[in-house]
Design a protein around this motif. Structure first.
Motif, PDB file in Angstrom:
ATOM      1  N   GLY A  68       1.623  -5.067  -1.781  1.00  0.00           N
ATOM      2  CA  GLY A  68       1.676  -5.157  -0.323  1.00  0.00           C
ATOM      3  C   GLY A  68       2.339  -3.977   0.344  1.00  0.00           C
ATOM      4  N   GLN A  69       2.462  -2.837  -0.362  1.00  0.00           N
ATOM      5  CA  GLN A  69       3.179  -1.693   0.197  1.00  0.00           C
ATOM      6  C   GLN A  69       2.295  -0.775   1.030  1.00  0.00           C
ATOM      7  N   ILE A  70       1.005  -0.676   0.692  1.00  0.00           N
ATOM      8  CA  ILE A  70       0.098   0.200   1.446  1.00  0.00           C
ATOM      9  C   ILE A  70      -1.213  -0.519   1.709  1.00  0.00           C
ATOM     10  N   ASP A  71      -1.955  -0.025   2.684  1.00  0.00           N
ATOM     11  CA  ASP A  71      -3.240  -0.615   3.060  1.00  0.00           C
ATOM     12  C   ASP A  71      -4.333  -0.112   2.123  1.00  0.00           C
ATOM     13  N   TRP A  72      -5.167  -1.028   1.641  1.00  0.00           N
ATOM     14  CA  TRP A  72      -6.178  -0.635   0.651  1.00  0.00           C
ATOM     15  C   TRP A  72      -7.221   0.305   1.243  1.00  0.00           C
ATOM     16  N   ARG A  73      -7.532   0.140   2.514  1.00  0.00           N
ATOM     17  CA  ARG A  73      -8.521   1.039   3.126  1.00  0.00           C
ATOM     18  C   ARG A  73      -7.972   2.459   3.274  1.00  0.00           C
ATOM     19  N   GLN A  74      -6.664   2.575   3.448  1.00  0.00           N
ATOM     20  CA  GLN A  74      -6.071   3.902   3.545  1.00  0.00           C
ATOM     21  C   GLN A  74      -6.182   4.644   2.215  1.00  0.00           C
ATOM     22  N   VAL A  75      -6.037   3.924   1.127  1.00  0.00           N
ATOM     23  CA  VAL A  75      -6.214   4.535  -0.202  1.00  0.00           C
ATOM     24  C   VAL A  75      -7.639   5.076  -0.321  1.00  0.00           C
ATOM     25  N   LEU A  76      -8.612   4.296   0.134  1.00  0.00           N
ATOM     26  CA  LEU A  76     -10.011   4.727   0.064  1.00  0.00           C
ATOM     27  C   LEU A  76     -10.270   5.918   0.984  1.00  0.00           C
ATOM     28  N   ARG A  77      -9.681   5.901   2.167  1.00  0.00           N
ATOM     29  CA  ARG A  77      -9.882   7.019   3.107  1.00  0.00           C
ATOM     30  C   ARG A  77      -9.353   8.318   2.509  1.00  0.00           C
ATOM     31  N   ASP A  78      -8.151   8.272   1.952  1.00  0.00           N
ATOM     32  CA  ASP A  78      -7.555   9.473   1.370  1.00  0.00           C
ATOM     33  C   ASP A  78      -8.390   9.997   0.208  1.00  0.00           C
ATOM     34  N   PHE A  79      -8.888   9.077  -0.610  1.00  0.00           N
ATOM     35  CA  PHE A  79      -9.689   9.493  -1.769  1.00  0.00           C
ATOM     36  C   PHE A  79     -11.034  10.061  -1.327  1.00  0.00           C
TER      37      PHE A  79
ATOM     38  N   GLN B  32      -8.531  14.698 -14.076  1.00  0.00           N
ATOM     39  CA  GLN B  32      -7.165  15.005 -14.497  1.00  0.00           C
ATOM     40  C   GLN B  32      -6.427  13.700 -14.788  1.00  0.00           C
ATOM     41  N   TYR B  33      -5.604  13.748 -15.827  1.00  0.00           N
ATOM     42  CA  TYR B  33      -4.902  12.537 -16.234  1.00  0.00           C
ATOM     43  C   TYR B  33      -3.920  12.068 -15.165  1.00  0.00           C
ATOM     44  N   ASN B  34      -3.183  12.999 -14.576  1.00  0.00           N
ATOM     45  CA  ASN B  34      -2.176  12.581 -13.587  1.00  0.00           C
ATOM     46  C   ASN B  34      -2.831  12.066 -12.314  1.00  0.00           C
ATOM     47  N   PHE B  35      -4.015  12.622 -11.934  1.00  0.00           N
ATOM     48  CA  PHE B  35      -4.689  12.129 -10.732  1.00  0.00           C
ATOM     49  C   PHE B  35      -5.134  10.681 -10.929  1.00  0.00           C
ATOM     50  N   THR B  36      -5.732  10.399 -12.088  1.00  0.00           N
ATOM     51  CA  THR B  36      -6.197   9.036 -12.367  1.00  0.00           C
ATOM     52  C   THR B  36      -5.019   8.066 -12.424  1.00  0.00           C
ATOM     53  N   ALA B  37      -3.929   8.508 -13.060  1.00  0.00           N
ATOM     54  CA  ALA B  37      -2.749   7.646 -13.153  1.00  0.00           C
ATOM     55  C   ALA B  37      -2.125   7.406 -11.781  1.00  0.00           C
ATOM     56  N   ASP B  38      -2.062   8.456 -10.946  1.00  0.00           N
ATOM     57  CA  ASP B  38      -1.500   8.306  -9.593  1.00  0.00           C
ATOM     58  C   ASP B  38      -2.334   7.340  -8.759  1.00  0.00           C
ATOM     59  N   LEU B  39      -3.642   7.368  -8.971  1.00  0.00           N
ATOM     60  CA  LEU B  39      -4.518   6.450  -8.249  1.00  0.00           C
ATOM     61  C   LEU B  39      -4.244   5.008  -8.683  1.00  0.00           C
ATOM     62  N   GLU B  40      -3.984   4.819  -9.983  1.00  0.00           N
ATOM     63  CA  GLU B  40      -3.625   3.481 -10.460  1.00  0.00           C
ATOM     64  C   GLU B  40      -2.318   3.020  -9.816  1.00  0.00           C
ATOM     65  N   THR B  41      -1.386   3.944  -9.652  1.00  0.00           N
ATOM     66  CA  THR B  41      -0.112   3.605  -9.002  1.00  0.00           C
ATOM     67  C   THR B  41      -0.341   3.159  -7.563  1.00  0.00           C
ATOM     68  N   GLN B  42      -1.233   3.857  -6.863  1.00  0.00           N
ATOM     69  CA  GLN B  42      -1.540   3.461  -5.484  1.00  0.00           C
ATOM     70  C   GLN B  42      -2.165   2.059  -5.443  1.00  0.00           C
ATOM     71  N   LEU B  43      -3.025   1.754  -6.420  1.00  0.00           N
ATOM     72  CA  LEU B  43      -3.630   0.425  -6.461  1.00  0.00           C
ATOM     73  C   LEU B  43      -2.568  -0.640  -6.746  1.00  0.00           C
ATOM     74  N   ASP B  44      -1.598  -0.291  -7.585  1.00  0.00           N
ATOM     75  CA  ASP B  44      -0.482  -1.217  -7.828  1.00  0.00           C
ATOM     76  C   ASP B  44       0.334  -1.439  -6.558  1.00  0.00           C
ATOM     77  N   ASN B  45       0.491  -0.369  -5.791  1.00  0.00           N
ATOM     78  CA  ASN B  45       1.225  -0.496  -4.528  1.00  0.00           C
ATOM     79  C   ASN B  45       0.476  -1.382  -3.538  1.00  0.00           C
ATOM     80  N   VAL B  46      -0.853  -1.331  -3.597  1.00  0.00           N
ATOM     81  CA  VAL B  46      -1.654  -2.228  -2.757  1.00  0.00           C
ATOM     82  C   VAL B  46      -1.383  -3.672  -3.160  1.00  0.00           C
ATOM     83  N   SER B  47      -1.383  -3.944  -4.470  1.00  0.00           N
ATOM     84  CA  SER B  47      -1.172  -5.323  -4.936  1.00  0.00           C
ATOM     85  C   SER B  47       0.238  -5.814  -4.612  1.00  0.00           C
TER      86      SER B  47
END
Length: 909
Positions: free
Chosen positions: A554-565, A537-552
């Motif tokens: 310093g807003q969220i932990d990168w391992r938490q993004v991986l755990r959720d995914f 889905q386009y919005n899922f892929t885009a939302d994931l990019e947003t989370q990666l931007d938030n990691v860069s």
């Protein structure tokens, strides 16, 4: 003590070393030095996504050179590219050196510069920083995600959908865009509509054309006149009327320049204006960034080319405005500098837009220093950056309504005239409409005559014209990149590689600069959309990019993004374990019915078998992938390969393997069967079958790519088996020209060299005249090598050449490929000799020997004379034997060279 600086490319290292001087030792890493091994377990979700890194074997030499240089150094400065990937490369270098215990007591710093100019580099060295852990974490998360999707989803594809290649986190979503656009085109039903225009003449005898916009008090939309009868009725109404000027509206509008280039807009505009693909554009931009020799010093011509920021530095804007005022005058200079902000989703504005490093280096000044493509791209970048700070263009727009006195009809004429060209004097942007169709920005100025309200006009010709609505266009590289950017899918630095992977996997092909999905790509997309819908889905892929931007950030932990995914993704994959291939085929058959089967009279897909008339056609899977088959198998063996036109043909087959093997007939010379078969490397023709107890294989010949297996009959099969065939003698040299098929496709062989046949030529039918023409063209296109100098040992020339697989150094018959990252324009004689000696040692040929001196030659001649006189017959005889032996040894090498040159004229499966 020296300071060690590590950059990515050797070209950059050479330039920066000149800037920094003898106190610095600059080395290149040649890009990434390590990556995740391509095997299961490289990312371990069970241990909080621990990642196993492996140093690339080809990078080991560079790592060792950096480690050796760092020993005893005062400081290590990591100066890789100024983006996330560059930060990651620096992180890898530091960690590898740390693991090898060479960083004890050494200060490690990170610097980044946006342009390879002396001022930019020295300023960066003066302001070092620490590695940015947030950017590194974002890289780790992105790399782990891509690995987990690829190594988890691809095996599911291989098991459930034979013939599929791979799936990727962003690649699969881009493929879905292409496939969904194709489905829109297939579902599209054209609608007929008509337009009506009339020519009017003013009292001053000037004419203009107006289009019907209102009829009988109703405003007409584009599709309102649906038939010829309605168009004729409208024409009759106009012809019956008397017309005057109803209203005249004039207004001046301003048009502002576009911002300077980002990565994606550069790729889009280079595609539209120059015809460059995204990969080619980035290759050229890299060369411009690394620079050319100007006044004995290599200088970068543009700022860093991977960016989604549109802003420029204040210094650059000041220089550009000064240049505009001096070149075009104050009229073209706005009162205040223009400020741009990006509108792209998830944009990161850490870097400047792409601009020239020095605006005074105009394209005309650099024409002689750049090749044709580099110059075109530099001109595009330079003009766009300068135009972005120029005054707006001003256009006078005029609208004239012509009204029937009886009130039945109104026709409208519109025109525009450029009152002040502004930035258009320098640059005009090509734009895409909302559907991706390309629009030219060239102003076709339409000047309307001077008229006033109430003026009488005389109707002249009335012209009805038929039209049909058009389907949305297929994506071009430019429009696909634009769409991905709008949706927030991927990142500018990844677009070129994504588009290339889709082509390499044979999921799509390029036709007239547009993406056309292959059946394989549509099957993969439908499979993923049916069983892994969330992840494409386009919005899922885009939302994931947003989370990666938030990691860069310093807003969220990168391992938490991986755990959720991973928690939900793993569940979706596990859910397919009980999914049978039959279930998959049934789903794909239903979803793609409109694509594989033309609609019948009842509007439903026509599935009746054209061979037996009893069975129904459906999608099936065989050993080599999907095909269309009859449900009445084995009584009916009708099959149709995907991509063939509907209708197909009955063939002999074995099981569900598809249309092959098929017996074409018997060879009249031998009586053996000539059959068409499919092997792991494609379709081929075979003469006879293997004989029991014999090791000799039957004769085989591969089919050219442009030849369909459905078009092969006995005559063509025998012709392929007879290859290579004589085409004729060259009219000038009288050497024989032959045509054949080898490992790399159809070819012509002439005087020991080979010429590839273009895709639209048939190796079976090419004549002598065309063959001679192709050979002549190859001779004219062959570029001479660049001489580097004479070898110090034997005095023979050393050159660097452009080869099929990249540049190489040559000395006599010895060739050595240049390592990745070393350019043929920059290699020195000393470096070439170093590579040649290494190649000679590896191949066992030995280093070159000095040519024999003349006195020695005289002595040999004297001995030869004595031998003829009979004074030393035995020594002479002993000496002759080794010569004969040496000649015997050379024969296999010559044979191997011939085999390598002859691209396997009789290759089989």
């Amino acid at each position: 003590m020296t300071k060690v600086v590590v950059v990515e490319s050797p070209a950059k290292a050479k330039t920066i070393n000149k800037y920094l001087g003898s106190d610095y030792h600059v080395l290149a890493s040649y890009g990434h030095i390590r990556d995740l091994p391509p095997k299961d377990g490289s990312v371990d979700p069970d241990h909080d996504f621990q990642m196993l890194w492996q140093t690339d074997q080809r990078s080991e030499k560079q790592v060792k050179a950096i480690a050796d240089a760092v020993k005893g150094a005062e400081q290590l400065i990591l100066a890789t590219d100024p983006d996330r990937e560059g930060e990651a490369i620096s992180w890898h270098i530091r960690n590898v050196l740390d693991e090898r215990k060479v960083l004890n007591g050494i200060d490690v710093k990170r610097v980044a510069f946006n342009a390879i100019t002396k001022d930019a580099v020295l300023d960066a060295i003066a302001h070092p920083r620490e590695l940015d852990q947030d950017l590194i974490d974002a890289y780790l998360a992105r790399r782990a995600l891509d690995y987990l999707v690829g190594f988890t989803l691809s095996p599911v594809l291989w098991r459930k959908l034979p013939g599929a290649r791979s799936a990727g986190r962003v690649q699969s979503v881009a493929l879905r865009l292409v496939c969904e656009r194709e489905s829109e085109i297939e579902r599209f039903v054209a609608q007929e509509y008509w337009s009506v225009e009339a020519v009017f003449r003013t009292e001053e005898r000037k004419t203009f054309t107006a289009r019907l916009t209102h009829l009988d008090g109703k405003k007409l939309d584009r599709l309102d006149i649906k038939s010829e009868a309605e168009a004729k009725a409208a024409v009759a109404a106009i012809e019956a009327g008397t017309f005057t000027i109803g209203s005249v509206e004039k207004k001046r509008v301003k048009r502002n320049p576009a911002p300077p280039f980002t990565t994606s807009t550069l790729q889009q505009e280079a595609s539209r204006k120059l015809g460059f693909g995204a990969t080619r554009t980035m290759q050229l931009a890299q060369r411009l960034y690394e620079g050319v020799d100007i006044g004995g010093e290599t200088t970068g011509l543009i700022t860093y080319m991977r960016t989604d920021g549109v802003q420029m530095s204040p210094e650059a804007i000041t220089d550009i405005r000064r240049s505009i005022g001096g070149e075009y005058g104050d009229r073209y200079l706005p009162n205040t500098p223009r400020v741009y902000t990006t509108k792209a989703k998830n944009a990161q504005e850490a870097h400047e837009a792409i601009r020239p490093t020095d605006v005074t280096r105009t394209p005309d000044m650099l024409r002689s220093r750049l090749d044709a493509d580099q110059w075109k791209l530099y001109s595009l970048i330079w003009k766009r950056a300068v135009a972005s700070q120029m005054a707006s263009a001003e256009l006078d727009q005029t609208t004239i309504d012509v009204t029937d006195k009886g009130g039945r009809s109104v026709l409208r004429a519109t025109g525009s005239v450029i009152a002040f060209d502004g930035f258009l004097k320098l640059y005009r942007e090509d734009r895409d409409d909302s559907d991706g169709a390309e629009l030219s920005d060239d102003e076709n100025d339409k000047i309307l005559p001077a008229v006033a309200d109430g003026d009488a006009v005389t109707r002249q010709e009335v012209k009805p014209e038929q039209h049909f609505t058009q389907p949305p266009p297929r994506y071009s590289e430019a429009s696909l990149v634009k769409k991905m950017e709008e949706l927030g899918i991927g990142r500018p630095s990844t677009y070129a590689s994504i588009l290339q992977v889709l082509q390499d996997r044979e999921y799509v092909r390029i036709d007239r600069r547009r993406f056309v999905p292959e059946d394989r790509g549509r099957l993969v997309t439908t499979f993923l959309s049916s069983f892994f819908e969330r992840y494409v889905q386009y919005n899922f892929t885009a939302d994931l990019e947003t989370q990666l931007d938030n990691v860069s950030d310093g807003q969220i932990d990168w391992r938490q993004v991986l755990r959720d995914f991973w928690s939900s993704f793993k569940g979706s994959v596990d859910g397919t374990k009980d999914l049978s291939i039959g279930d998959v085929i049934e789903k794909l058959d239903a979803e793609l019915a409109d694509h594989f089967f033309p609609k019948g009279p009842d509007g439903q897909p026509a599935r009746e078998c054209p061979s037996c008339g009893e069975g129904n056609l459906s999608l099936r899977l065989g050993k080599f992938g999907a095909f269309i088959g009859c449900s009445n198998y084995p009584n009916c063996k009708f099959t149709r390969q995907l991509g063939e036109a509907a209708g197909g043909r009955p063939v002999d087959g074995e099981g569900e393997g598809g249309a092959l093997p098929r017996v074409l007939g018997q060879d009249p010379a031998t009586g053996k069967d000539v059959s068409l078969k499919k092997g792991p490397y494609g379709v081929y023709v075979q003469l006879g079958e293997p004989e029991e107890g014999s090791k000799e294989k039957p004769k085989r010949a591969s089919l050219p790519k442009q030849v369909s297996p459905a078009d092969i009959d006995l005559e063509k099969g025998l012709a392929l088996l007879s290859l290579p065939r004589p085409v004729g003698d060259h009219p000038e040299t009288k050497d024989l020209i032959e045509a054949g098929i080898g490992r790399y496709g159809p070819y012509l062989k002439y005087a020991g060299s080979y010429v590839s046949l273009p895709g639209d030529d048939t190796v079976l039918t090419i004549g002598l005249n065309h063959a001679v023409q192709l050979i002549a063209e190859k001779g004219s296109k062959k570029k001479p090598g660049r001489p580097l100098g004479d070898h110090p040992v034997d005095g023979k020339p050393v050159t660097v050449q452009a080869g099929r697989y990249g540049p190489y150094a040559q000395h006599g018959s010895l060739r050595a490929t240049l390592p990745k990252g070393e350019e043929m324009e920059e290699i020195s004689l000393e470096r070439a000799i170093e590579l040649l000696n290494a190649k000679a040692e590896k191949s066992g040929k030995g280093a070159p020997k000095k040519a024999a001196k003349k006195p020695a030659a005289k002595k040999a001649a004297a001995k030869k004379t004595d031998a003829k006189a009979g004074e030393a017959e035995k020594p002479a005889a002993k000496k002759a034997a080794p010569k004969k032996k040496a000649a015997t040894k050379k024969a296999p090498a010559k044979s191997k060279k011939a085999a390598d040159g002859d691209t396997a004229g009789t290759t089989g499966s």
